[in-house]
Write a protein that holds these residues in place. Structure first.
Motif, short mmCIF file in Angstrom:
data_model
loop_
_atom_site.label_atom_id
_atom_site.label_comp_id
_atom_site.label_asym_id
_atom_site.label_seq_id
_atom_site.Cartn_x
_atom_site.Cartn_y
_atom_site.Cartn_z
N ALA A 1 0.87 -1.17 0.08
CA ALA A 1 0.07 0.02 -0.04
C ALA A 1 0.89 1.34 0.06
CB ALA A 1 -0.86 -0.07 1.29
N MET A 2 1.88 1.17 0.88
CA MET A 2 2.74 2.40 1.02
C MET A 2 3.53 2.47 -0.38
SD MET A 2 2.47 3.92 3.55
CE MET A 2 0.87 4.11 3.30
N SER A 3 3.86 1.76 -0.97
CA SER A 3 4.60 1.81 -2.23
C SER A 3 3.87 1.98 -3.59
CB SER A 3 5.38 0.54 -2.73
OG SER A 3 4.47 -0.53 -3.06
N ASN A 4 2.40 2.13 -3.49
CA ASN A 4 1.55 2.41 -4.37
C ASN A 4 0.65 3.51 -4.08
OD1 ASN A 4 2.39 0.18 -6.12
ND2 ASN A 4 1.25 -1.17 -5.07
N SER A 5 1.08 4.33 -3.18
CA SER A 5 0.28 5.58 -2.62
C SER A 5 -0.11 6.31 -3.64
CB SER A 5 0.85 6.21 -1.66
OG SER A 5 1.24 5.26 -0.46
N PRO A 6 -1.46 6.85 -3.93
CA PRO A 6 -1.92 7.58 -4.76
C PRO A 6 -1.43 9.09 -4.82
CG PRO A 6 -3.71 7.33 -3.40
CD PRO A 6 -2.37 6.34 -2.78
N ALA A 7 -1.22 9.89 -5.89
CA ALA A 7 -0.93 11.05 -5.56
C ALA A 7 -1.72 11.86 -5.12
CB ALA A 7 -0.49 11.74 -7.09
N ASP B 1 4.34 9.53 3.15
CA ASP B 1 4.34 8.08 3.51
C ASP B 1 5.39 7.77 4.59
OD1 ASP B 1 2.53 7.39 1.48
OD2 ASP B 1 3.94 6.67 0.16
N THR B 2 6.61 8.55 4.59
CA THR B 2 7.56 8.33 5.61
C THR B 2 6.95 8.79 6.77
OG1 THR B 2 9.22 8.94 3.97
CG2 THR B 2 9.71 9.44 6.61
N ILE C 1 6.53 6.26 10.13
CA ILE C 1 6.78 6.50 11.62
C ILE C 1 5.75 6.52 12.75
CG2 ILE C 1 7.90 8.40 13.16
CD1 ILE C 1 9.40 9.38 10.88
N LEU C 2 4.73 7.01 12.30
CA LEU C 2 3.45 6.89 13.12
C LEU C 2 3.26 5.45 13.11
CD1 LEU C 2 1.41 9.80 11.95
CD2 LEU C 2 2.67 9.94 13.97
N ARG C 3 3.20 4.66 12.35
CA ARG C 3 2.82 3.23 12.30
C ARG C 3 3.79 2.47 13.47
NH1 ARG C 3 3.33 -1.90 9.35
NH2 ARG C 3 1.09 -2.93 9.19
N LEU C 4 5.14 3.01 13.31
CA LEU C 4 6.22 2.17 14.06
C LEU C 4 5.76 2.59 15.35
CD1 LEU C 4 8.83 0.76 14.38
CD2 LEU C 4 10.00 2.88 13.90
N THR D 1 18.85 13.42 14.04
CA THR D 1 18.77 14.39 12.96
C THR D 1 17.21 14.87 13.01
OG1 THR D 1 20.52 13.67 11.83
CG2 THR D 1 19.11 15.13 10.73
N LEU D 2 16.22 13.90 13.01
CA LEU D 2 14.92 14.20 13.03
C LEU D 2 14.18 14.96 14.26
CD1 LEU D 2 13.52 10.94 11.39
CD2 LEU D 2 13.62 13.15 10.37
N VAL D 3 14.88 14.55 15.29
CA VAL D 3 14.50 14.94 16.64
C VAL D 3 15.08 16.49 16.80
CG1 VAL D 3 14.83 14.97 19.14
CG2 VAL D 3 14.22 13.01 17.93
N ASP D 4 16.26 16.67 16.37
CA ASP D 4 17.01 17.86 16.17
C ASP D 4 16.20 18.77 15.52
OD1 ASP D 4 18.88 17.10 18.16
OD2 ASP D 4 20.41 16.60 16.48
N THR D 5 15.78 18.41 14.28
CA THR D 5 14.94 19.39 13.31
C THR D 5 13.62 19.72 14.04
OG1 THR D 5 15.66 18.14 11.39
CG2 THR D 5 13.58 19.40 11.02
#
Length: 189
Positions: free
Chosen positions: A6-12, A34-35, A39-42, A162-166
């Motif tokens: 599903a994530m690889s075929n996400s619609p625009a 998707d990213t 992250i939320l799913r994880l 890096t993500l947390v610092d951002t």
């Protein structure tokens, strides 16, 4: 359909009604959405062992659990320090502290070297609970990275830092860049 498919075929995404603020392509936008979803799913998946094995057995909320585990790892921390470590808002930390105190799992003590600072200390019951739940926490952490090599874990930690610092960066006035840049366009200041 599997999650990965599903994530690889996400619609625009649909055309935005307001002009875009950055010159990203649709492919970038889908990938970034998707990213975020991944992250939320994880994060949600990581909570399954807690809700399945610990929450009801020990009558403890997720925020109480997080704080108890941090106080066990970092004894004599203050509430504001734990809020910063967890990324949980201070009001939620305050509620969790109150609940942990009510259930006799922590005490709040004045710091001898700084009378304005109050530290959180595990009681005997809190220490017992920490020692009971610590192996489960370690199992979750070990399982999470079990498919990665040591270098990949280091790389993952670098990306996460890096993500947390951002997300935690501030502008010249001390405002959160993240909250300022994600403010809805129709939100009044």
């Amino acid at each position: 359909m599997s999650y990965r498919k599903a994530m690889s075929n996400s619609p625009a995404p649909k055309s935005p009604t307001a002009p875009r603020k950055s010159p990203r392509s649709r492919a970038d936008e889908v990938s970034q959405s998707d990213t975020l979803h991944r992250i939320l799913r994880l994060a949600n998946k990581l909570m399954a062992p807690f809700s399945t094995y610990l929450e009801h057995r020990y009558k403890i909320s997720l925020n109480e659990f997080r704080l108890l585990m941090l106080i066990g790892r970092f004894p004599n921390s203050a509430s504001h320090e734990l809020a910063e470590m967890t990324g949980v808002n201070p009001m939620s930390v305050s509620r969790a502290v109150a609940a942990l105190q009510k259930h006799g799992r922590i005490t709040v003590e004045r710091d001898a070297s700084n009378k304005r600072r109050k530290t959180l200390v595990l009681t005997d019951e809190g220490q017992r609970l920490y020692l009971l739940m610590r192996p489960q926490t370690d199992k979750v952490a070990d399982y999470l990275v079990s498919g990665l090599e040591a270098a990949q874990v280091d790389t993952l930690n670098h990306f996460l830092d890096t993500l947390v610092d951002t997300l935690e960066s501030k502008d010249e006035a001390g405002n959160s860049r993240f909250l300022e840049s994600t403010r809805p366009d129709d939100d009044e200041v």
